[in-house]
Design an enzyme around this catalytic site. Structure first.
Site, short mmCIF file in Angstrom:
data_model
loop_
_atom_site.label_atom_id
_atom_site.label_comp_id
_atom_site.label_asym_id
_atom_site.label_seq_id
_atom_site.Cartn_x
_atom_site.Cartn_y
_atom_site.Cartn_z
N GLU A 47 1.54 65.37 -18.90
CA GLU A 47 1.63 66.81 -19.07
C GLU A 47 0.56 67.36 -20.02
O GLU A 47 0.39 68.58 -20.12
CB GLU A 47 3.03 67.18 -19.61
CG GLU A 47 4.17 66.84 -18.68
CD GLU A 47 4.63 65.40 -18.73
OE1 GLU A 47 5.61 65.05 -18.06
OE2 GLU A 47 4.00 64.59 -19.47
N ARG A 100 8.06 44.24 -5.19
CA ARG A 100 7.48 45.48 -5.71
C ARG A 100 5.98 45.55 -5.47
O ARG A 100 5.47 46.48 -4.84
CB ARG A 100 7.77 45.58 -7.21
CG ARG A 100 6.93 46.59 -7.98
CD ARG A 100 6.94 46.24 -9.46
NE ARG A 100 6.15 47.15 -10.26
CZ ARG A 100 4.87 46.98 -10.57
NH1 ARG A 100 4.21 45.92 -10.10
NH2 ARG A 100 4.24 47.85 -11.34
N HIS A 103 12.99 42.91 -9.99
CA HIS A 103 13.31 43.00 -11.42
C HIS A 103 14.28 44.14 -11.71
O HIS A 103 14.85 44.20 -12.80
CB HIS A 103 12.03 43.17 -12.25
CG HIS A 103 11.43 44.53 -12.20
ND1 HIS A 103 10.67 44.98 -11.14
CD2 HIS A 103 11.46 45.56 -13.08
CE1 HIS A 103 10.27 46.21 -11.38
NE2 HIS A 103 10.73 46.59 -12.54
N GLU A 107 15.15 56.26 -17.54
CA GLU A 107 13.89 56.55 -18.24
C GLU A 107 13.22 57.83 -17.75
O GLU A 107 12.23 58.26 -18.32
CB GLU A 107 12.90 55.37 -18.17
CG GLU A 107 13.37 54.15 -18.95
CD GLU A 107 12.37 53.03 -18.98
OE1 GLU A 107 11.51 52.96 -18.08
OE2 GLU A 107 12.44 52.22 -19.91
N HIS A 120 4.84 44.01 -18.35
CA HIS A 120 3.88 44.15 -17.25
C HIS A 120 3.79 42.87 -16.42
O HIS A 120 3.64 42.91 -15.21
CB HIS A 120 2.52 44.56 -17.80
CG HIS A 120 2.54 45.89 -18.48
ND1 HIS A 120 2.51 47.08 -17.80
CD2 HIS A 120 2.65 46.20 -19.79
CE1 HIS A 120 2.58 48.08 -18.65
NE2 HIS A 120 2.66 47.57 -19.87
N GLY A 165 1.34 56.73 -14.65
CA GLY A 165 1.93 55.58 -15.32
C GLY A 165 1.24 54.31 -14.85
O GLY A 165 1.89 53.38 -14.37
N ASP A 168 -1.70 56.83 -18.56
CA ASP A 168 -0.59 56.10 -19.19
C ASP A 168 -0.62 56.38 -20.68
O ASP A 168 -1.70 56.44 -21.29
CB ASP A 168 -0.73 54.60 -18.94
CG ASP A 168 0.61 53.88 -19.05
OD1 ASP A 168 1.07 53.32 -18.03
OD2 ASP A 168 1.20 53.88 -20.15
#
Length: 345
Positions: A119, A44, A283, A143, A35, A68, A90
């Site tokens: 979900e 970003r 990144h 991912e 993080h 997320g 998350d």
């Protein structure tokens, strides 16, 4: 049981029944280091901040879903922009730190944080006006988090709702990288006097995520696919697309590289950023695919082929990538064609 132990136990309980690959994916985001890397990625984080802050008229009094949410930075941006309420979701236990961060910033009444799979969680609102998410992985799709954003779109976004960001375009180009290829791949030809060629086969199938210098590009870039997040489906994320690369100079080609550009087109003034070698560091870096052949090209000559991408059958978060290439030239010595398989895991 202390608070930290309770948090770890709670997170572990939520992962009961998941396969090992899923557990590995979610727990990789438990640690603060990943993080920190993302937050320190100025391209970003600033792009998301600007897209939200410069469009307060879009966010004012809206219900926002942060898919997320991680440490909650995007959720807090949305509150600062005037959102009525933000729901952050998350699966990682880092969400416990996000709750503390939200509290110390005085936003607890405006942000609801839910730990669980998108979900499976139950949102406090039946529909949301805006979805924000930083879902991009290496090679854009590694991912498979985009699948989760698409689920949230189809399940919760109101008709005419906004997605931030909403467009992604992938590019490929060819590079000269003989010195590093020899260091990475050729190393296995002679390891302290022994033939380690079985390891060389593994090395050739593993894409390398690294920073590529702009001067290494031998060809112009080629846009292989664009994703519109309002219309794209999960099925579209498995694809086989053509590419055509024109040499800008006479040189060798040792590898193809890929990167992506991101657009926030819902903004009053569109905001974009690129992860390519021509742009400021991110990144995500670039993804390098070494070819088995070394191609010798002259300026203006063309290398063409297909790039095929699909989730791995055993672990949908891994990618199986096949790149075919064909270099036709009047010089039969330089003619080359082939196909390389890579697994991104």
């Amino acid at each position: 049981m202390d608070q930290q132990s309770a948090q770890i136990s709670s997170s572990a309980d939520r992962m009961v029944g998941m396969d090992h690959a899923e557990v590995r994916y979610f727990t990789s985001y438990d640690h603060h280091g990943i993080h920190e890397e993302m937050l320190k990625d100025d391209v970003r984080t600033r792009s998301y901040r600007d897209a939200i802050y410069q469009n307060r008229h879009i966010f004012k009094d809206k219900v926002v879903l942060d898919v997320g949410c991680g440490t909650g930075i995007l959720s807090m941006f949305a509150v600062r922009a005037g959102a009525k309420h933000v729901i952050g979701v998350d699966m990682s236990s880092i969400i416990e730190k996000a709750r503390e961060i939200v509290e110390v910033n005085g936003m607890t009444s405006k942000i609801t944080l839910l730990q669980g799979k998108m979900e499976e969680v139950v949102l406090p609102f039946p529909k949301v006006d805006i979805i924000i998410s930083e879902w991009m992985g290496y090679f854009l799709l590694y991912e498979s988090m985009l699948d989760t954003v698409l689920y949230a779109r189809d399940r919760y976004l109101v008709p005419g709702g906004k997605i931030f960001p909403d467009k992604a375009t992938m590019y490929v180009a060819a590079i000269e990288d003989g010195e590093y290829k020899e260091e990475k791949i050729g190393f296995w030809d002679n390891v302290y006097g022994f033939n380690y060629s079985p390891m060389k086969e593994i090395a050739l199938t593993e894409p390398l995520v690294d920073t590529v210098e702009l001067k290494a590009l031998v060809t112009d870039p080629y846009a292989i696919i664009s994703l519109d997040l309002y219309t794209v489906t999960s099925a579209d994320l498995s694809f086989k697309v053509p590419y055509s690369l024109t040499a800008k100079r006479s040189d060798f080609i040792h590898a193809l590289i890929s990167w992506f550009d991101i657009e926030f087109t819902a903004c009053h003034k569109p905001i974009t950023f690129s992860t390519g070698p021509h742009a400021k560091y991110t990144h995500w870096k670039q993804t390098v695919f070494y070819l088995r052949d070394v191609l010798t090209v002259e300026e203006g000559e063309v290398v063409h082929g297909y790039l095929e991408n699909k989730p791995n059958d055993k672990n949908k978060r891994d990618l199986d990538i096949t790149i075919s290439y064909k270099f036709e030239t009047e010089d039969p010595v330089r003619y080359a064609e082939g196909s390389c398989f890579y697994r991104m895991c």
